[in-house]
Design a protein around this motif. Structure first.
Motif, PDB file in Angstrom:
ATOM      1  N   LEU A  14     -27.160   3.223   9.360  1.00 39.50           N
ATOM      2  CA  LEU A  14     -27.254   4.511  10.095  1.00 39.50           C
ATOM      3  C   LEU A  14     -27.320   4.319  11.663  1.00 39.50           C
ATOM      4  O   LEU A  14     -28.455   4.201  11.879  1.00 39.50           O
ATOM      5  N   LEU A  15     -26.398   4.671  12.518  1.00 35.80           N
ATOM      6  CA  LEU A  15     -26.610   4.477  13.829  1.00 35.80           C
ATOM      7  C   LEU A  15     -26.674   5.769  14.274  1.00 35.80           C
ATOM      8  O   LEU A  15     -25.525   6.698  13.944  1.00 35.80           O
ATOM      9  N   TYR A  16     -27.523   6.174  14.857  1.00 40.02           N
ATOM     10  CA  TYR A  16     -27.946   7.583  15.485  1.00 40.02           C
ATOM     11  C   TYR A  16     -27.826   7.630  16.986  1.00 40.02           C
ATOM     12  O   TYR A  16     -27.983   6.667  17.762  1.00 40.02           O
ATOM     13  N   GLU A  17     -27.731   8.719  17.512  1.00 30.99           N
ATOM     14  CA  GLU A  17     -28.040   9.194  19.043  1.00 30.99           C
ATOM     15  C   GLU A  17     -29.439   8.768  19.276  1.00 30.99           C
ATOM     16  O   GLU A  17     -29.706   8.321  20.297  1.00 30.99           O
ATOM     17  N   GLU A  18     -30.476   8.988  18.246  1.00 29.52           N
ATOM     18  CA  GLU A  18     -32.141   8.473  18.728  1.00 29.52           C
ATOM     19  C   GLU A  18     -32.280   7.213  18.275  1.00 29.52           C
ATOM     20  O   GLU A  18     -33.296   6.905  18.534  1.00 29.52           O
ATOM     21  N   GLY A  19     -31.565   6.573  17.773  1.00 32.79           N
ATOM     22  CA  GLY A  19     -31.853   4.862  17.209  1.00 32.79           C
ATOM     23  C   GLY A  19     -30.857   4.411  16.123  1.00 32.79           C
ATOM     24  O   GLY A  19     -29.720   4.738  15.995  1.00 32.79           O
ATOM     25  N   PHE A  20     -31.680   3.733  15.361  1.00 35.02           N
ATOM     26  CA  PHE A  20     -31.007   2.966  14.277  1.00 35.02           C
ATOM     27  C   PHE A  20     -31.631   3.153  12.660  1.00 35.02           C
ATOM     28  O   PHE A  20     -33.029   2.982  12.901  1.00 35.02           O
ATOM     29  N   ARG A  21     -30.976   3.012  11.810  1.00 38.09           N
ATOM     30  CA  ARG A  21     -32.038   3.031  10.442  1.00 38.09           C
ATOM     31  C   ARG A  21     -31.332   2.117   9.589  1.00 38.09           C
ATOM     32  O   ARG A  21     -30.187   2.152   9.324  1.00 38.09           O
ATOM     33  N   VAL A  22     -32.281   1.610   8.726  1.00 36.32           N
ATOM     34  CA  VAL A  22     -31.756   0.805   7.495  1.00 36.32           C
ATOM     35  C   VAL A  22     -32.056   1.383   6.274  1.00 36.32           C
ATOM     36  O   VAL A  22     -33.250   1.784   6.144  1.00 36.32           O
ATOM     37  N   VAL A  23     -31.372   1.841   5.209  1.00 35.45           N
ATOM     38  CA  VAL A  23     -31.680   2.374   3.842  1.00 35.45           C
ATOM     39  C   VAL A  23     -31.294   1.404   2.738  1.00 35.45           C
ATOM     40  O   VAL A  23     -30.205   0.944   2.717  1.00 35.45           O
ATOM     41  N   ILE A  24     -32.253   0.802   1.866  1.00 36.63           N
ATOM     42  CA  ILE A  24     -31.753  -0.184   0.771  1.00 36.63           C
ATOM     43  C   ILE A  24     -32.313   0.484  -0.462  1.00 36.63           C
ATOM     44  O   ILE A  24     -33.361   1.061  -0.590  1.00 36.63           O
ATOM     45  N   HIS A  25     -31.544   0.756  -1.314  1.00 35.41           N
ATOM     46  CA  HIS A  25     -31.708   1.556  -2.462  1.00 35.41           C
ATOM     47  C   HIS A  25     -30.830   0.942  -3.853  1.00 35.41           C
ATOM     48  O   HIS A  25     -30.488  -0.162  -3.709  1.00 35.41           O
ATOM     49  N   THR A  26     -30.835   1.797  -4.860  1.00 38.43           N
ATOM     50  CA  THR A  26     -30.587   1.152  -6.092  1.00 38.43           C
ATOM     51  C   THR A  26     -29.238   2.116  -6.670  1.00 38.43           C
ATOM     52  O   THR A  26     -29.026   1.620  -7.805  1.00 38.43           O
ATOM     53  N   ALA A  27     -28.983   2.885  -6.200  1.00 42.23           N
ATOM     54  CA  ALA A  27     -27.788   3.899  -6.438  1.00 42.23           C
ATOM     55  C   ALA A  27     -26.403   3.677  -6.148  1.00 42.23           C
ATOM     56  O   ALA A  27     -26.216   3.287  -4.944  1.00 42.23           O
ATOM     57  N   ASN A  28     -25.456   3.533  -7.154  1.00 41.38           N
ATOM     58  CA  ASN A  28     -24.041   3.744  -6.837  1.00 41.38           C
ATOM     59  C   ASN A  28     -23.786   4.956  -6.353  1.00 41.38           C
ATOM     60  O   ASN A  28     -24.556   5.773  -6.137  1.00 41.38           O
ATOM     61  N   LEU A  29     -22.493   4.865  -5.421  1.00 42.02           N
ATOM     62  CA  LEU A  29     -22.231   6.048  -4.647  1.00 42.02           C
ATOM     63  C   LEU A  29     -21.214   6.769  -5.547  1.00 42.02           C
ATOM     64  O   LEU A  29     -20.104   7.068  -5.251  1.00 42.02           O
ATOM     65  N   ILE A  30     -21.655   7.403  -6.550  1.00 42.77           N
ATOM     66  CA  ILE A  30     -21.012   8.380  -7.518  1.00 42.77           C
ATOM     67  C   ILE A  30     -22.053   9.221  -7.952  1.00 42.77           C
ATOM     68  O   ILE A  30     -23.454   9.219  -7.829  1.00 42.77           O
ATOM     69  N   HIS A  31     -21.566  10.507  -8.345  1.00 43.97           N
ATOM     70  CA  HIS A  31     -22.377  11.649  -8.858  1.00 43.97           C
ATOM     71  C   HIS A  31     -23.512  11.533  -9.729  1.00 43.97           C
ATOM     72  O   HIS A  31     -24.811  11.553  -9.594  1.00 43.97           O
TER      73      HIS A  31
END
Length: 601
Positions: free
Chosen positions: A294-311
């Motif tokens: 995630l690239l922000y106006e305020e900086g940058f962030r990394v998110v590592i998770h375990t969920a598929n991108l489905i409901h």
């Protein structure tokens, strides 16, 4: 949290922190599902019921609580412990079925009626949201007049919790913790669990939903990249705030042939979406990594998770999420080595992205180089397809885990007696007996004590406990039998390794972690995977071990330094009547939460 979720004003207007009972409960268009729908019990005749099980992986030294959390940690939410989610058929293809009612739940026939107060259920606000307009072109908007901004998650000192009081909310009983106070406590380790629909607001108070992660509370998104296994693009777009839905989005996937064509068709209405196909050059490999950049106006962030991108994966399953601090931009002219952490996270992340050999990821590598990642306290453990030799083989899979443990384990009394605990939601073929891989090279990596120490396995072999759901766990879970469709352990695999049941207490696969070949000279990995490793030393914990809560799920009232382990400790062995869940055999004798039985075709 209650439905009156905490709100904040930003330059984008009012934003509401989602709660699990506010998420979209509509059908996820083309979302993967179980291999068969549950059917009414009176529609089938009773027959013999065969059973066994399955799972997916999180590794831990129990006493030390060295935890690996990665893309294989998804879990059914039940009264006892969670277990996993990765919806593919045994051939590795996405399994997609249409839900039998608009809410994506199994057929309500014969289900028991429960009062809403028991379920803790709420009507989805996302269903009431107007359909997102398909953008025709990106429009550059002029920035509004500057207004004071609230601090983003991670803008405060990384080692301190967020300040309480922002959007403070007290429940009817006066005991609901403030949303941000709860997240602040979890921020010390930056490890969160997802919100689960159908449980009490109290138990969701420290949870995150994907809408929270993508909200302006975390940063003003300029561009983002989503790495995942199963992806529902229309659903994903609805999780972004409306003001971010036209921002550049790169989706990294492993789909091939027909599934790839379908994904491109889903992406077609969104001109801001680009697709990047991960190369899978070894048979049976998958792109199982689940990461957000995630690239922000305020900086940058990394998110590592375990969920598929489905409901379904963000609805009633417990998922694990690591959220990085908000990384600031480095001054112009900084050397490439600037902004590195003591854990080597920046270098490892760049090497992982470079392993895709894709020009589409070049700009994201540049973004990482331009930011200061020095506050990262976790180690990156990645897997990338290939037959790795020489120095390369220690960069990936379980040999990377072994390398990190060999250099970072401090001296703690009686550590040789600590058990090894794994939690996972899918099980691959592990060999004819435990010596072929599980209790040889893989266990040796998990049991590494340090460069100047012997392996635990060279002393008295430590016990190995594998946390994996039983048939009864699935049957009585919030989702009932359909939840088992996310636990792809097949009967033909189970019949080849009956010895594994003796280790269940619940992605345990050689394809993900790697398997040594050519007398140990070469490490063969089929799939992309990514997780993070927590070690006490990186958090300044002098005792050499994390404190964990026992006998309950993590909550906001736990001590600040208590690590949130999302399953019961100590783990309990299967009882005489317990059987591991297998997704492609029938369960006809006992109906699930909704009064359905399981009869895969």
């Amino acid at each position: 949290m209650s439905r009156d979720a905490s709100r904040t004003e930003s330059q984008h207007g009012k934003w509401t922190v989602s709660s699990s009972d506010e998420e979209d409960t509509g059908p996820a268009g083309g979302a993967p599902g179980p291999p068969a729908q549950p059917i009414r019990r009176d529609e089938v005749s009773d027959s013999d019921e065969t059973v066994i099980d399955e799972g997916e992986f999180e590794a831990a030294h129990c006493g030390r609580a060295t935890a690996v959390t990665g893309s294989d940690e998804r879990a059914l939410h039940s009264s006892q412990f969670p277990a996993g989610s990765s919806t593919r058929d045994p051939a590795g293809n996405p399994v997609k079925t249409e839900p039998s009612d608009p809410a994506g739940r199994p057929s309500p026939t014969a289900k028991r009626t429960r009062p809403s107060s028991e379920l803790g259920w709420g009507v989805s606000s996302s269903d009431e949201e107007p359909e997102a307009k398909v953008p025709v072109q990106q429009v550059k908007e002029e920035s509004p007049s500057p207004v004071p901004k609230k601090p983003r998650l991670g803008e405060l000192e990384y080692h301190r919790p967020l300040a309480a009081g922002r959007g403070a909310e007290v429940g009817a009983d006066g005991g609901m913790p403030d949303k941000w106070d709860g997240l602040g406590k979890a921020q010390h380790f930056s490890f969160y669990l997802t919100k689960v629909s159908g449980i009490s607001a109290k138990n969701n108070a420290c949870g995150l939903h994907i809408k929270d992660i993508l909200s302006p509370l975390f940063g003003t998104i300029i561009a983002s990249a989503q790495f995942n296994y199963c992806i529902d693009i229309p659903w994903l777009m609805k999780q972004y705030p409306e003001e971010f839905r036209t921002k550049p989005l790169l989706i990294v996937h492993g789909e091939q042939r027909l599934a790839k064509a379908q994904l491109h068709e889903e992406a077609h209405p969104y001109p801001n979406v680009r697709l990047c196909q991960a190369k899978l050059e070894i048979a049976y490999g998958t792109h199982h990594t689940k990461m957000m950049l995630l690239l922000y106006e305020e900086g940058f962030r990394v998110v590592i998770h375990t969920a598929n991108l489905i409901h379904d994966d963000w609805h009633q399953k417990t998922q694990g999420i690591w959220v990085s601090p908000l990384y600031p931009r480095l001054p112009e002219g900084s050397p490439e080595t600037a902004g590195e952490s003591a854990t080597g996270f920046k270098r490892d992340l760049i090497e992982y992205l470079a392993s895709y050999r894709s020009s589409g990821l070049t700009e994201w590598i540049d973004h990482i180089k331009q930011h200061d990642l020095s506050l990262t306290r976790v180690y990156l453990i990645g897997s990338t397809p290939g037959r790795h030799q020489g120095n390369e083989k220690q960069k990936w899979g379980h040999l990377k885990l072994r390398k990190v443990l060999s250099g970072c384990v401090s001296s703690v009394a009686s550590r040789e007696s600590w058990p090894l605990i794994g939690q996972f939601s899918s099980i691959g073929s592990l060999g004819a007996d435990e010596t072929k891989w599980l209790c040889s090279e893989f266990k040796e990596s998990l049991a590494t004590l340090g460069a100047d120490q012997r392996h635990l396995s060279s002393l008295k072999p430590p016990p190995l406990h594998l946390v994996y759901p039983t048939v009864e766990n699935v049957r009585t879970s919030l989702e009932g039998y359909p939840g088992g469709g996310s636990l792809p352990y097949a009967i033909d695999t189970a019949q080849k390794q009956p010895w594994l049941t003796s280790f269940l207490s619940a992605n345990l696969s050689k394809a993900a972690w790697g398997m040594l070949e050519k007398n140990g000279i070469q490490l063969m990995i089929r799939s992309y995977e990514l997780g993070v490793l927590y070690l006490p030393e990186a958090f300044g914990i002098g005792t050499g071990r994390f404190l964990v809560q026992r006998g309950q799920l993590p909550d906001c009232k736990a001590p600040e330094m208590s690590f949130p382990v999302p399953y019961d400790l100590p783990p309990q062995y299967y009882g005489n009547k317990d059987r591991p869940w297998i997704w492609n055999i029938p369960y006809l004798h006992a109906p699930d939460t909704y009064g359905n039985v399981w009869a895969p075709s």
